[in-house]
Design a protein around this motif. Structure first.
Motif, PDB file in Angstrom:
ATOM      1  N   PRO A  81       0.811  -1.128  -0.054  1.00 50.28           N
ATOM      2  CA  PRO A  81      -0.097  -0.015  -0.016  1.00 50.28           C
ATOM      3  C   PRO A  81       0.760   1.422  -0.028  1.00 50.28           C
ATOM      4  O   PRO A  81       0.272   2.290  -0.123  1.00 50.28           O
ATOM      5  CB  PRO A  81      -0.917  -0.061   1.464  1.00 50.28           C
ATOM      6  CG  PRO A  81      -0.503  -1.621   1.969  1.00 50.28           C
ATOM      7  CD  PRO A  81       0.712  -1.965   1.521  1.00 50.28           C
ATOM      8  N   PHE A  82       2.205   1.102   0.035  1.00 49.77           N
ATOM      9  CA  PHE A  82       2.832   2.435  -0.021  1.00 49.77           C
ATOM     10  C   PHE A  82       3.552   2.497  -1.139  1.00 49.77           C
ATOM     11  O   PHE A  82       4.444   3.518  -1.218  1.00 49.77           O
ATOM     12  CB  PHE A  82       3.862   2.505   1.593  1.00 49.77           C
ATOM     13  CG  PHE A  82       4.115   3.719   2.001  1.00 49.77           C
ATOM     14  CD1 PHE A  82       3.020   4.480   2.514  1.00 49.77           C
ATOM     15  CD2 PHE A  82       5.411   4.300   1.974  1.00 49.77           C
ATOM     16  CE1 PHE A  82       3.153   5.706   2.932  1.00 49.77           C
ATOM     17  CE2 PHE A  82       5.659   5.558   2.564  1.00 49.77           C
ATOM     18  CZ  PHE A  82       4.404   6.358   3.042  1.00 49.77           C
TER      19      PHE A  82
ATOM     20  N   TRP B 237       2.908   4.081  -3.726  1.00 46.00           N
ATOM     21  CA  TRP B 237       2.716   5.330  -4.070  1.00 46.00           C
ATOM     22  C   TRP B 237       4.206   6.179  -3.899  1.00 46.00           C
ATOM     23  O   TRP B 237       4.713   6.959  -4.926  1.00 46.00           O
ATOM     24  CB  TRP B 237       1.747   6.118  -3.734  1.00 46.00           C
ATOM     25  CG  TRP B 237       1.822   6.593  -2.173  1.00 46.00           C
ATOM     26  CD1 TRP B 237       1.689   5.692  -1.276  1.00 46.00           C
ATOM     27  CD2 TRP B 237       2.317   7.783  -1.774  1.00 46.00           C
ATOM     28  NE1 TRP B 237       2.138   6.371  -0.106  1.00 46.00           N
ATOM     29  CE2 TRP B 237       2.312   7.729  -0.615  1.00 46.00           C
ATOM     30  CE3 TRP B 237       2.597   9.070  -2.426  1.00 46.00           C
ATOM     31  CZ2 TRP B 237       2.525   8.656   0.363  1.00 46.00           C
ATOM     32  CZ3 TRP B 237       2.835  10.052  -1.383  1.00 46.00           C
ATOM     33  CH2 TRP B 237       2.830  10.042  -0.177  1.00 46.00           C
ATOM     34  N   LEU B 238       4.852   5.978  -2.657  1.00 39.08           N
ATOM     35  CA  LEU B 238       5.856   6.658  -2.272  1.00 39.08           C
ATOM     36  C   LEU B 238       6.974   6.058  -3.032  1.00 39.08           C
ATOM     37  O   LEU B 238       7.810   7.084  -3.590  1.00 39.08           O
ATOM     38  CB  LEU B 238       6.160   6.627  -0.661  1.00 39.08           C
ATOM     39  CG  LEU B 238       7.162   7.446  -0.082  1.00 39.08           C
ATOM     40  CD1 LEU B 238       6.736   7.266   1.348  1.00 39.08           C
ATOM     41  CD2 LEU B 238       8.439   6.898  -0.140  1.00 39.08           C
TER      42      LEU B 238
ATOM     43  N   LEU C 275       7.482   7.137  -6.776  1.00 39.75           N
ATOM     44  CA  LEU C 275       7.752   8.455  -6.940  1.00 39.75           C
ATOM     45  C   LEU C 275       9.479   8.581  -7.079  1.00 39.75           C
ATOM     46  O   LEU C 275       9.868   9.497  -7.664  1.00 39.75           O
ATOM     47  CB  LEU C 275       7.041   9.470  -5.856  1.00 39.75           C
ATOM     48  CG  LEU C 275       5.742   9.772  -6.075  1.00 39.75           C
ATOM     49  CD1 LEU C 275       5.136  10.382  -4.729  1.00 39.75           C
ATOM     50  CD2 LEU C 275       5.403  10.522  -7.250  1.00 39.75           C
ATOM     51  N   PHE C 276       9.904   7.863  -6.496  1.00 35.93           N
ATOM     52  CA  PHE C 276      11.388   7.493  -6.500  1.00 35.93           C
ATOM     53  C   PHE C 276      11.774   6.678  -7.527  1.00 35.93           C
ATOM     54  O   PHE C 276      12.909   6.708  -7.895  1.00 35.93           O
ATOM     55  CB  PHE C 276      11.885   7.325  -5.058  1.00 35.93           C
ATOM     56  CG  PHE C 276      11.802   8.356  -4.052  1.00 35.93           C
ATOM     57  CD1 PHE C 276      11.222   7.863  -2.684  1.00 35.93           C
ATOM     58  CD2 PHE C 276      12.529   9.286  -4.206  1.00 35.93           C
ATOM     59  CE1 PHE C 276      11.191   8.808  -1.845  1.00 35.93           C
ATOM     60  CE2 PHE C 276      12.485  10.372  -3.318  1.00 35.93           C
ATOM     61  CZ  PHE C 276      11.686  10.084  -2.175  1.00 35.93           C
TER      62      PHE C 276
ATOM     63  N   GLU D  35      -8.338  -0.049  -2.406  1.00 37.85           N
ATOM     64  CA  GLU D  35      -8.687  -0.262  -0.673  1.00 37.85           C
ATOM     65  C   GLU D  35     -10.106  -0.290  -0.909  1.00 37.85           C
ATOM     66  O   GLU D  35     -10.642   0.571  -1.411  1.00 37.85           O
ATOM     67  CB  GLU D  35      -8.435   0.952  -0.245  1.00 37.85           C
ATOM     68  CG  GLU D  35      -6.739   1.104   0.216  1.00 37.85           C
ATOM     69  CD  GLU D  35      -6.359   2.567   0.897  1.00 37.85           C
ATOM     70  OE1 GLU D  35      -6.958   3.729   0.377  1.00 37.85           O
ATOM     71  OE2 GLU D  35      -5.604   2.521   1.676  1.00 37.85           O
TER      72      GLU D  35
ATOM     73  N   PHE E  69       7.208   0.789   9.540  1.00 38.49           N
ATOM     74  CA  PHE E  69       7.165   1.727   8.465  1.00 38.49           C
ATOM     75  C   PHE E  69       7.690   1.155   6.905  1.00 38.49           C
ATOM     76  O   PHE E  69       8.751   0.955   7.046  1.00 38.49           O
ATOM     77  CB  PHE E  69       7.315   3.255   8.815  1.00 38.49           C
ATOM     78  CG  PHE E  69       7.174   4.383   8.050  1.00 38.49           C
ATOM     79  CD1 PHE E  69       6.189   5.004   7.805  1.00 38.49           C
ATOM     80  CD2 PHE E  69       8.175   4.603   6.841  1.00 38.49           C
ATOM     81  CE1 PHE E  69       5.743   6.251   6.926  1.00 38.49           C
ATOM     82  CE2 PHE E  69       7.916   5.639   5.993  1.00 38.49           C
ATOM     83  CZ  PHE E  69       6.620   6.575   6.117  1.00 38.49           C
ATOM     84  N   GLY E  70       6.959   1.575   6.116  1.00 36.77           N
ATOM     85  CA  GLY E  70       7.680   1.488   4.742  1.00 36.77           C
ATOM     86  C   GLY E  70       7.795   0.148   4.283  1.00 36.77           C
ATOM     87  O   GLY E  70       7.212  -0.971   4.569  1.00 36.77           O
TER      88      GLY E  70
ATOM     89  N   ILE F 127      12.508  -1.913   1.674  1.00 31.68           N
ATOM     90  CA  ILE F 127      13.534  -0.982   2.518  1.00 31.68           C
ATOM     91  C   ILE F 127      14.115  -1.548   3.675  1.00 31.68           C
ATOM     92  O   ILE F 127      15.242  -1.448   4.062  1.00 31.68           O
ATOM     93  CB  ILE F 127      12.508   0.233   2.878  1.00 31.68           C
ATOM     94  CG1 ILE F 127      11.978   1.194   2.013  1.00 31.68           C
ATOM     95  CG2 ILE F 127      13.262   1.141   3.833  1.00 31.68           C
ATOM     96  CD1 ILE F 127      12.796   2.117   1.176  1.00 31.68           C
TER      97      ILE F 127
END
Lengths: 591, 591
Positions: free
Chosen positions: A90-91, A93-94, A97-98, A109, A568-569, A573
């Motif tokens: 779900p993350f 999108w972040l 962008l990179f 969702e 997180f993340g 990562i």
């Protein structure tokens, strides 16, 4: 007096005992409202009210507030078939962008819609409408009592009763704006300057920072795999030397008993009962900061022995069976009203909700409410309205429990993923042997050594050879222990005990007359940061503080820790992080 | 050193001077974050962040937040053609629920729609995205800095610069959770125990209640029609007797300069300059609590002399012309950085937004931020996201100014309506004669007497005869003065000075050795309450307090006041209230 210690013993639970001697001078000096005596007029129907300074809700520019909210069973209770890939995270999108390959679709969702009008049909226009009345923005966005909107209060009371089951009868709940506010209010309500509070030897730094400016310092109690140790608590209290310590014996305890920050330990029922009884004996108030209560992950089972399936409990079990599997709160043992429990929506809804609640005796609730009136006032009305609408109209009690179970399962996957990664990148051996001061933990302890390194293909041999560090083996044919670890059983963090005793430049404590300008822990943290990995240095969590509030290096400057978050993340990562950790650890210990 | 006192004098405004000697011991003891030195790593692109305890936004159950928001010109700037009737009042839903004739349609509100997704397209995933980045719930609902979300911070900075025009260059803004929190933080940042603060002799009780528990008491400065008097301020400071007062000369002032609570006075530029200069001379920090800044209503003009038309300023004038008509803020004169200004959205958006901001020097902003980190943290993310989206995307700066002008016009209508009602129900005569201690106000003063009463038709005569109270005329053929009034020029309140000297049971102060068990003010308040009208008793606002924090009856127990709010509810409600006031005043003075 024969106090009962649980509601099972007698039909009627007892009332809170008088603990008003614990109130601070500041708290005692808070005035009652001079209007208290005239309350009857405020509640009389038909009164013309020109007393207050309330703006007309007609001037609130929000006519209707609505939200798409995730459904209660958004997160599965069983292990996912494979580790989540970037495409299903779900993350992403972040990440997208990179990254240049942002072809990955955003996950869908499943949502429902909630809507809160300024003037909903059927709303009760009384300043304090009954809990069953529809939530109206005209009321939720108005000045209100520091006790929050009735619809939310009623839900919190029901939830606390069913889930935490306080052992005395006249407990109350009171909203606050998050546990940082809750603890900050508690410490000012209970502590006078120059006092000490009891705390886990490693604890949440922000809690210390809330107390320190008022000249309230922590006295460390040793911890093990269940958090605070009851034997050391007794020993600290019994052996308290007022002169040597520079202050009275503590009468307040700060503890994070579930998902202890930073160690991730969970305190079970037996330990809690022991600690509670000691607090009764020594007349100590317990402030139970419990934001991770529903992130209980249980014991870590290595991947090869782990059965797939229900991580968050049996899918079929009902709420009661699920709740019975969780470590109880201190208030379940609190037959006197000496626990101030802090709950927060920061981990179960969102940190930005700035919403949580106290559970405590009427005495403390009243003083904490007075303090709220002259600082935060009630929590944000947008937040109260949205959370109350979600909890009472969309999810309900059962739905919220289902949501919490899903969250718990997600954090369990994450915990497993990070500890699995440590297993993949280090030679991890379970042991219960406590080999030095650095490993003073109860419960199962893993020790980690460097793994034999795989050589690039084509370099001959069987594809493996001993790494440089692996070559420096001890008499037992094993490499240096780099760190030890008790896998967390709740919360968000993995806590590594780095074995700096094995470091080439280690100096034994006794010979270190001059503390080094930079501890090994600090050097190691900087090496990780330079290599691109940010973790939290263990020293930050030290309960012992210097006069300026900075963590004391203490007498054990060679022992060090680090905290890594798995909350997180992307999984990718975390993986990159552990690869950096492995590389830097190897190099650091080869110095 | 030749300080400049306005930005007009020199091209470049000066920087704030060092005022760190004003920090309290508690504030000085707040630690810097131990991570400060390592900030560079946190901002380095590509770092793997496993340090913080942030939940993954995937677990926030709000996928999208939206609202129907009122358009910026919802409220007209000109006087309405007639007094609003129940049918056109936006609060009639409430009234309807109590009345049987609920045929009245709810007013239609003109709205626009705003929407804030968790992951908006084009959002910048950095922890502190640039101000121009779309607002993402994934960020607004996350743990964040106590400085709030960048999109809101940037707007507040622009707004403060354009509207309030600070006179020094390095001022900063910092969000808080409302002015009660703002003042509570300011007093703890500036004051040590046993200190005094300067305050208007009648002031906001909650402000005193925030200071009192820390043993910080108010020293009263006399007020007039412009609020705090500069001559009395000088006299209090010059004549400060440390021994008699029991504390050092105050170095902090609390003031509500616009819509002064409870009197409704507005302090003009000249007075502010005088007070600022005295504060420079005596080294006093000014905390300017200014929630009513945009509710500036101007001088009251009686109905028969009032021209219909632009109440909220010329419709055609631009923002600058409108702003130029408002009383300036203290920070417009603040060339040293000795003002801590408190702004709030409570009156301009909604109290439940729990959102406002400081404007102050970098020194104070940093200490206030540290305090926020260990109490409230940043304001609620729902509130920040909604308010920022409304202000930056929907209304914009010009639109917000238009909204504020509309609000100001609404409050002006309401002020006029209530003062008109007093004119209708009492014989109100303008006078500048100060006739007793109770009327120690500058500016225009109205005195009110009972009106001759209309007899029911059919009782003969011309339909009018002198009322009972009217018959007790003095030598000038006039009845007793019941109260005096300076109509408010800003804010929400009318402040009546009740002339208890004219009461039959009045005792002169000098003979009152034993203060009465119940003051006349209290008796009068109870009589109003029994008759169905709740107002705020004047004594609540007394700056002078007893040791337990309750208002001192002081030496002037025969003088009394009451505060009535015109901010809330139906015009019909106000009318009923004034009718009760008239009846009870008549009866009370006939005792």
């Amino acid at each position: 007096m024969s106090p009962t210690n649980s509601r099972e013993k007698y039909g009627e639970p007892p009332k809170a005992v008088d603990l008003s001697h614990h109130l601070s001078e500041v708290s005692k000096a808070r005035s009652l409202s001079p209007l208290k005596g005239y309350q009857k007029y405020f509640n009389r129907p038909g009164m013309i009210m020109l007393a207050g300074g309330l703006p007309d809700p007609a001037y609130f520019p929000i006519a209707n507030l609505s939200a798409d909210t995730l459904v209660q069973d958004s997160f599965d209770l069983s292990a996912p078939p494979a580790l989540p890939q970037p495409s299903s995270s779900p993350f992403s999108w972040l990440w997208n962008l990179f990254s240049s390959s942002s072809q990955v679709p955003r996950p869908t969702e499943r949502t429902a819609h909630i809507s809160i009008p300024k003037y909903p049909p059927g709303a009760n226009p009384a300043p304090r409408p009954p809990p069953g009345s529809p939530i109206a923005l005209a009321q939720a966005l108005q000045y209100g009592a520091a006790t929050g909107i009735p619809q939310l209060s009623a839900f919190l009371r029901e939830f606390t009763e069913k889930v935490f089951q306080p052992a005395y009868s006249d407990w109350e709940t009171l909203v606050h704006v998050g546990n940082t506010d809750g603890w900050s209010r508690a410490v000012q309500t209970l502590c006078n300057p120059h006092e000490f509070i009891l705390a886990e030897e490693f604890t949440y730094p922000s809690a210390l920072a809330s107390a320190h400016p008022f000249d309230v310092r922590a006295a460390a109690v040793k911890i093990d795999g269940q958090g605070m140790r009851s034997d050391d608590l007794r020993s600290v209290l019994e052996g308290w030397d007022e002169e040597a310590r520079g202050g009275k014996r503590p009468h307040v305890m700060y503890t994070v008993p579930v998902g202890q920050n930073p160690t991730g330990a969970t305190m079970g029922a037996k330990r809690k009962k022991e600690i509670y009884d000691i607090c009764v004996e020594f007349d100590v108030i317990i402030v139970e900061d419990d934001p991770y209560y529903f992130l209980q992950e249980g014991a870590y089972v290595p991947k090869d022995r782990r059965s797939s399936g229900a991580v968050g409990g049996q899918k079929e079990e009902d709420e009661e069976a699920f709740l019975a599997r969780l470590a109880p709160s201190f208030i379940k043992f609190d037959y006197q009203g000496r626990v101030i429990r802090l709950d927060s929506f920061s981990k179960t809804i969102a940190p930005g909700s700035r919403l949580g609640w106290f559970t405590c005796s009427p005495l403390f609730a009243e003083r904490l409410e007075r303090q709220g009136e002259t600082s935060t006032q009630g929590p944000c009305g947008f937040s109260q309205a949205l959370v109350a609408q979600l909890l009472t109209q969309q999810w309900g009690y059962k739905g919220f429990i289902r949501w919490l179970r899903g969250l718990g399962a997600q954090y369990t996957f994450r915990r497993d993923y990070m500890v699995d990664l440590l297993h993949e990148h280090f030679d991890m051996q379970p042991t219960t042997t406590v080999s030095s001061g650095a490993y003073g933990w109860g419960g199962e302890v893993y020790v980690a050594r460097a793994k034999a390194k795989a050589l690039p293909k084509g370099r001959g041999g069987n594809g493996f050879e001993k790494s440089q560090i692996g070559e420096k083996q001890d008499g037992n044919g094993k490499g240096k222990i780099l760190f030890s670890l008790i896998p967390p059983t709740s919360g968000m963090f993995v806590w590594l005990n780095i074995n700096f005793e094995a470091h080439p430049s280690f100096k034994s404590t006794s010979s270190a007359q001059d503390p080094p300008a930079q501890t090994l822990e600090e050097k190691f943290w900087l090496a990780l940061a330079e290599a691109g990995l940010l973790v939290a240095a263990g020293l930050l969590f030290s309960a012992e503080r210097d006069a300026d509030g900075s963590p004391s290096s203490g007498s054990d400057a060679n022992v060090g820790h680090l905290r890594m978050s798995f909350s997180f993340g992307e999984h990718e990562i975390m993986k990159k992080g552990i690869i950096i950790l492995e590389k830097v650890l190897r190099e650091f210990f080869e110095e």
